[in-house]
Design a protein around this motif. Structure first.
Motif, short mmCIF file in Angstrom:
data_model
loop_
_atom_site.label_atom_id
_atom_site.label_comp_id
_atom_site.label_asym_id
_atom_site.label_seq_id
_atom_site.Cartn_x
_atom_site.Cartn_y
_atom_site.Cartn_z
N LEU A 5 51.72 42.84 39.98
CA LEU A 5 51.98 41.41 40.01
C LEU A 5 51.90 40.94 41.45
N PRO A 6 51.47 39.69 41.68
CA PRO A 6 51.03 39.28 43.00
C PRO A 6 52.11 38.66 43.87
N ALA A 7 51.79 38.60 45.15
CA ALA A 7 52.54 37.73 46.03
C ALA A 7 52.16 36.30 45.70
N PRO A 8 53.07 35.36 45.90
CA PRO A 8 52.73 33.98 45.67
C PRO A 8 51.69 33.51 46.66
N PRO A 9 50.86 32.52 46.29
CA PRO A 9 49.86 32.02 47.21
C PRO A 9 50.52 31.48 48.47
N GLY A 10 49.93 31.76 49.61
CA GLY A 10 50.52 31.34 50.86
C GLY A 10 50.11 29.94 51.26
N GLY A 11 50.71 29.47 52.34
CA GLY A 11 50.34 28.18 52.88
C GLY A 11 51.09 27.04 52.26
N GLY A 143 46.55 34.47 41.16
CA GLY A 143 47.07 35.52 42.02
C GLY A 143 47.53 36.73 41.23
N PHE A 144 48.23 36.49 40.11
CA PHE A 144 48.65 37.59 39.24
C PHE A 144 47.43 38.40 38.78
N VAL A 145 46.41 37.69 38.35
CA VAL A 145 45.22 38.35 37.81
C VAL A 145 44.51 39.17 38.88
N GLU A 146 44.30 38.59 40.05
CA GLU A 146 43.59 39.31 41.11
C GLU A 146 44.34 40.57 41.52
N ASP A 147 45.64 40.46 41.64
CA ASP A 147 46.43 41.62 42.05
C ASP A 147 46.41 42.72 40.98
N THR A 148 46.52 42.29 39.72
CA THR A 148 46.48 43.26 38.63
C THR A 148 45.12 43.94 38.54
N ALA A 149 44.05 43.16 38.67
CA ALA A 149 42.70 43.74 38.63
C ALA A 149 42.52 44.78 39.74
N ALA A 150 43.02 44.47 40.94
CA ALA A 150 42.92 45.43 42.04
C ALA A 150 43.69 46.70 41.73
N ALA A 151 44.87 46.57 41.08
CA ALA A 151 45.65 47.75 40.72
C ALA A 151 44.92 48.61 39.71
N ILE A 152 44.33 47.97 38.71
CA ILE A 152 43.58 48.72 37.68
C ILE A 152 42.40 49.44 38.31
N GLU A 153 41.66 48.74 39.17
CA GLU A 153 40.50 49.36 39.82
C GLU A 153 40.92 50.54 40.70
N PRO A 166 35.92 45.35 31.99
CA PRO A 166 36.13 44.98 33.39
C PRO A 166 37.61 44.79 33.70
N ALA A 167 38.01 45.29 34.86
CA ALA A 167 39.43 45.24 35.22
C ALA A 167 39.96 43.80 35.23
N ARG A 168 39.14 42.87 35.67
CA ARG A 168 39.61 41.49 35.72
C ARG A 168 39.84 40.93 34.31
N ASP A 169 38.99 41.31 33.36
CA ASP A 169 39.20 40.84 31.99
C ASP A 169 40.52 41.36 31.43
#
Length: 221
Positions: A5-11, A143-153, A166-169
């Motif tokens: 699960l991701p960090a919240p978007p920054g900025g 952000g949740f999706v990108e972080d999870t996809a990176a973990a799966i990969e 695909p990990a992102r799917d």
């Protein structure tokens, strides 16, 4: 294991640009809003209610927030930041146990959002009408999706998880499942999971989807 699960978007966003950081009156507005949301729906809360509860005038309220919807967005920002901090701490405590790490991440996010049901309900009520709320929530979910996809990969790359869709799917499906199941559980909708079973059920689905088993081995990160 990469964090599921991701960090919240920054900025900062434009709606916050002219408000001084750490202002006591801003915090009073936010505290008033969450207190009132625990008592009645957002539609029944006025700007005057928020200003009165914070001990300020209506014009002063508008110095800090352009609308009550913006207050809800700020509350959501705060909840997401709290979830991130809780998740990071939980992952550090979990150590190298893969199953424990995924569970810790899920539990941290569940417990944080469960602690703020009035904010979650207010956000849900605005999703259909507020483009800004939809945009913020989409950013959070992306952000949740990108972080999870990176973990799966990463798990596939080290041979711990099998190849598959695909990990992102998978990440999209898993995170929207989380969002809906957590929401209906704590919004009192039916059918829903018992709150005490929620994390165990989500964890089983996540592990079997990513690893093909709900008992993956341990690894050193």
């Amino acid at each position: 294991m990469a964090a599921p699960l991701p960090a919240p978007p920054g900025g900062s966003r434009g709606r916050r640009a002219r408000r001084p950081s750490g202002d006591d009156r801003e915090r009073a507005i936010l505290a008033t809003a969450e207190d009132l949301l625990e008592q009645r729906p957002l539609a029944d809360i006025s700007v005057d209610d928020l200003a009165r509860g914070a001990g300020i005038s209506r014009p002063t309220f508008y110095f800090y927030f352009p609308s009550k919807d913006a207050v809800v967005l700020a509350l959501l920002d705060r909840v997401v930041e709290e979830a991130h901090a809780s998740r990071s701490a939980a992952l550090r405590r979990a150590g190298d146990d893969v199953r424990a790490s995924w569970r810790a991440a899920l539990e941290a996010v569940r417990s944080t959002f469960a602690a703020h049901p009035a904010v979650v309900s207010a956000v849900a009520s605005l999703l259909a009408t507020s483009a800004e709320v939809r945009g913020l929530w989409s950013t959070v979910m992306d952000g949740f999706v990108e972080d999870t996809a990176a973990a799966i990969e990463a798990e596939r790359a080290r041979g711990a998880a099998p190849d598959g869709p695909p990990a992102r799917d998978l990440a999209v499906a898993l995170n929207w499942m989380n969002e809906r199941v957590i929401h209906v559980t704590y919004a009192g909708q039916t059918p829903a999971l018992p709150p005490e079973d929620l994390v165990d059920v989500l964890l089983t689905v996540w592990l079997r989807t990513v690893y093909g088993t709900d008992r993956p081995g341990t690894t050193t990160r």
